[in-house]
Design an enzyme around this catalytic site. Structure first.
Site, mmCIF file in Angstrom:
data_model
loop_
_atom_site.group_PDB
_atom_site.id
_atom_site.type_symbol
_atom_site.label_atom_id
_atom_site.label_comp_id
_atom_site.label_asym_id
_atom_site.label_seq_id
_atom_site.Cartn_x
_atom_site.Cartn_y
_atom_site.Cartn_z
ATOM 1 N N GLU A 94 17.905 71.102 24.789
ATOM 2 C CA GLU A 94 17.468 72.343 25.452
ATOM 3 C C GLU A 94 18.509 73.445 25.327
ATOM 4 O O GLU A 94 18.956 74.021 26.327
ATOM 5 C CB GLU A 94 17.115 72.063 26.913
ATOM 6 C CG GLU A 94 15.871 71.206 27.041
ATOM 7 C CD GLU A 94 15.350 71.063 28.470
ATOM 8 O OE1 GLU A 94 16.146 71.225 29.412
ATOM 9 O OE2 GLU A 94 14.149 70.775 28.640
ATOM 10 N N GLU A 140 10.106 65.322 25.096
ATOM 11 C CA GLU A 140 10.083 65.185 26.556
ATOM 12 C C GLU A 140 8.766 65.731 27.077
ATOM 13 O O GLU A 140 8.323 66.799 26.631
ATOM 14 C CB GLU A 140 11.209 65.987 27.238
ATOM 15 C CG GLU A 140 12.565 65.393 27.149
ATOM 16 C CD GLU A 140 13.599 66.146 27.992
ATOM 17 O OE1 GLU A 140 13.254 66.653 29.080
ATOM 18 O OE2 GLU A 140 14.741 66.233 27.538
HETATM 19 C C1 BG6 Z 1 14.757 68.610 30.887
HETATM 20 C C2 BG6 Z 1 16.018 67.875 30.584
HETATM 21 O O1 BG6 Z 1 15.137 69.852 31.308
HETATM 22 O O2 BG6 Z 1 13.945 68.197 31.931
HETATM 23 C C3 BG6 Z 1 16.144 66.518 31.234
HETATM 24 O O3 BG6 Z 1 16.231 67.769 29.205
HETATM 25 C C4 BG6 Z 1 15.543 66.565 32.620
HETATM 26 O O4 BG6 Z 1 17.495 66.159 31.222
HETATM 27 C C5 BG6 Z 1 14.065 66.899 32.476
HETATM 28 O O5 BG6 Z 1 15.740 65.412 33.349
HETATM 29 C C6 BG6 Z 1 13.272 66.855 33.764
HETATM 30 O O6 BG6 Z 1 13.896 67.611 34.743
HETATM 31 P P1 BG6 Z 1 14.252 66.999 36.174
HETATM 32 O O7 BG6 Z 1 15.014 68.043 36.842
HETATM 33 O O8 BG6 Z 1 12.966 66.688 36.819
HETATM 34 O O9 BG6 Z 1 15.050 65.778 35.873
#
Ligand code: BG6
Length: 486
Positions: free
Chosen positions: A197, A383
């Site tokens: 990111e 993701e």
């Molecule tokens: C992304 C990141 O921003 O979102 C992860 O690459 C992160 O590291 C994921 O965990 C989800 O966000 P959160 O805050 O719910 O863990």
């Protein structure tokens, strides 16, 4: 038609959110290790010391005073220190991934397990051996490792002694690290990404820089671009058959109304991510950004060859996270809602998750279309997922139908993108395939996984793993290459 043969179904994690064992076998500290736990109403805080030795806590988005150094208070709780203790459970966890049928496992290497201070001359053999063992375990089950070189965890030493990425020297330290891991794992890892990111990295926490102004930030970002491009080139030289991508947080943005002002506001908003993609995929600084720099008196100091390096280090694919969409408008009275690394305008047409993130499966298809049509390179969803509270019942089951619904609707959208829009999609690795520490809040109770880990927000629990209902569901999705989804 459906998904291609060899589609990379799997799951994703990051070192600082799962490994724990934060000081084992010579691992050095990272900026992420200074983050305390928080929750949706209370931001996480960074612990640091100022020159007189006083210990302070700063809200994680705030700038850190000049000269302050990252600090870990032995009396406080820091979730990354223990996380889910993957360091000691990796065999059991990868076995469960294999049982689900994973073809790929996206993970990151902790730079400070390999170079504890970030700038060491010799790598730490114990750190290298750990990832050898993890990759071997994956490969034994036919799982392809997909490796991010840096997932937010900048070496603390570099933040304290070099002001992080504001210093050009850090490029060389990163390149040494990249070269070391490419050489060591060249027979084991064929898919790589440089910075997680990259478009949302912030001042001290992820870039190790103390100041919070745009001049310092974009100079540091330039260093990241050069470092990433150099790593891409090296990867191609050392592992010619490998594919290496960048990684962005992509939240498609819609103009709130058909008013031309909102449409223009949306174009400007979208440039926030397109800038990073334009540089890393097309290989040049786009005109709108150069104009913006000029308007704001931002001068990026570059070495003569930097622009060539950037051009020669274009990525092979775009890796991206997708959780939510957002909106643009000139009407600042519109209500806002939290999102992934952002606050965005609340779209009245869409629901939000328990943490306020907008739920928008069609937004995933829109994201795929926008990026593919603009960049014409393969895309990889590295993701996606729903952070939710799960309940482990007395008979030790977790009925996470809400997660199945969320993922089903997103997989349908990505299937449409492949079948109806002709998108070249490499794979899908939903986030937090095993429960892990939430990045934004540091909570364990915000869970994403197919596998439940019995540990709470303060690191208390048995650390036992339990299969959720979504485990069997995802197993079937993979076994049918996405033909049977719901
Ligand atoms: C992304 C990141 O921003 O979102 C992860 O690459 C992160 O590291 C994921 O965990 C989800 O966000 P959160 O805050 O719910 O863990």
């Amino acid at each position: 038609m459906g998904f291609r043969d060899g589609f990379l179904w799997g799951g994703a994690t990051a070192a600082n959110q799962i490994e724990g064992a934060f000081q084992s076998d010579g691992r050095g500290l990272t900026t992420m290790d200074t983050l305390t736990v928080g929750n949706i109403n209370k931001p996480r805080e960074i612990t640091f010391k100022t020159i007189d030795g006083t210990v302070h806590k700063a809200e994680r988005l705030a700038s850190i005073p000049e000269g302050a150094v990252g600090y870990v208070d032995p009396n406080d709780y820091y979730p990354s220190h223990v996380a889910i203790d993957f360091y000691h459970h990796y065999k059991e966890d990868i076995k469960l991934f294999a049982e689900m049928g994973f073809k790929a496992y996206r993970m990151s290497i902790a730079w400070t397990r390999i170079f504890p201070n970030g700038n060491d001359v010799e790598p730490n053999e114990a750190g290298l051996a750990f990832y050898d063992a993890v990759f071997d375990e994956c490969l034994n089950y036919g799982i392809e490792p997909v490796v991010t070189l840096c997932h937010f965890d900048t070496p603390l030493y570099l933040a304290d002694h070099y002001d992080g990425w504001s210093s050009r020297e850090v490029i060389d330290f990163f390149v040494r690290y990249a070269q070391t891991v490419f050489t060591r794992y060249k027979d084991k890892v064929k898919y790589w990404m440089t910075f997680n990111e990259i478009n949302v990295l912030r001042s001290w926490l992820q870039m190790g820089i103390h100041a919070n102004d745009d001049q310092t930030k974009f100079q540091a970002v330039h260093h990241l671009f050069v470092a990433s491009a150099k790593a891409v080139k090296l990867c191609h030289q050392i592992i010619p058959e490998a594919k290496i991508g960048n990684m962005v947080m992509y939240a498609p943005s819609y103009a709130m109304t058909a008013k031309p002002e909102d449409v223009m506001a949306n174009i400007i908003y979208k440039r926030q991510v397109e800038f990073y993609l334009d540089v890393m995929v097309k290989g040049y600084y786009p005109s709108y950004k150069l104009e913006e720099f000029e308007r704001h008196n931002i001068t990026i100091s570059m070495e003569e060859n930097d622009l060539n390096i950037i051009q020669e280090g274009c990525v092979d694919f775009i890796g991206f996270s997708y959780y939510m969409s957002t909106m643009s408008t000139t009407d600042t009275s519109v209500a806002k809602t939290p999102g992934n690394n952002m606050m965005g305008y609340k779209n009245p047409n869409l629901d939000v998750s328990e943490w306020g993130w907008t739920l928008d499966p069609l937004g995933l298809r829109i994201a795929l279309c926008e990026m593919y049509e603009r960049y014409h390179v393969p895309l990889f969803i590295v993701e996606n997922g729903l952070g939710a509270v799960d309940e482990l019942t007395e008979d030790l089951v977790i009925n996470d139908d809400y997660r199945i619904d969320y993922l089903t609707s997103h997989i349908k959208a990505m299937k449409d993108a492949v079948e109806l829009d002709g998108i070249d999609l490499m794979g899908y690795t939903p986030w937090g395939c095993i429960d892990l520490v939430a990045w934004s809040t540091g909570e364990m109770k915000k869970r994403y996984g197919f596998i439940y880990v019995d540990v709470d927000d303060r690191g208390q629990g048995t650390f036992k793993r339990y299969k959720k209902k979504s485990f069997d569901w995802y197993q079937q999705v993979i076994a049918t290459n996405g033909d049977v989804i719901g």
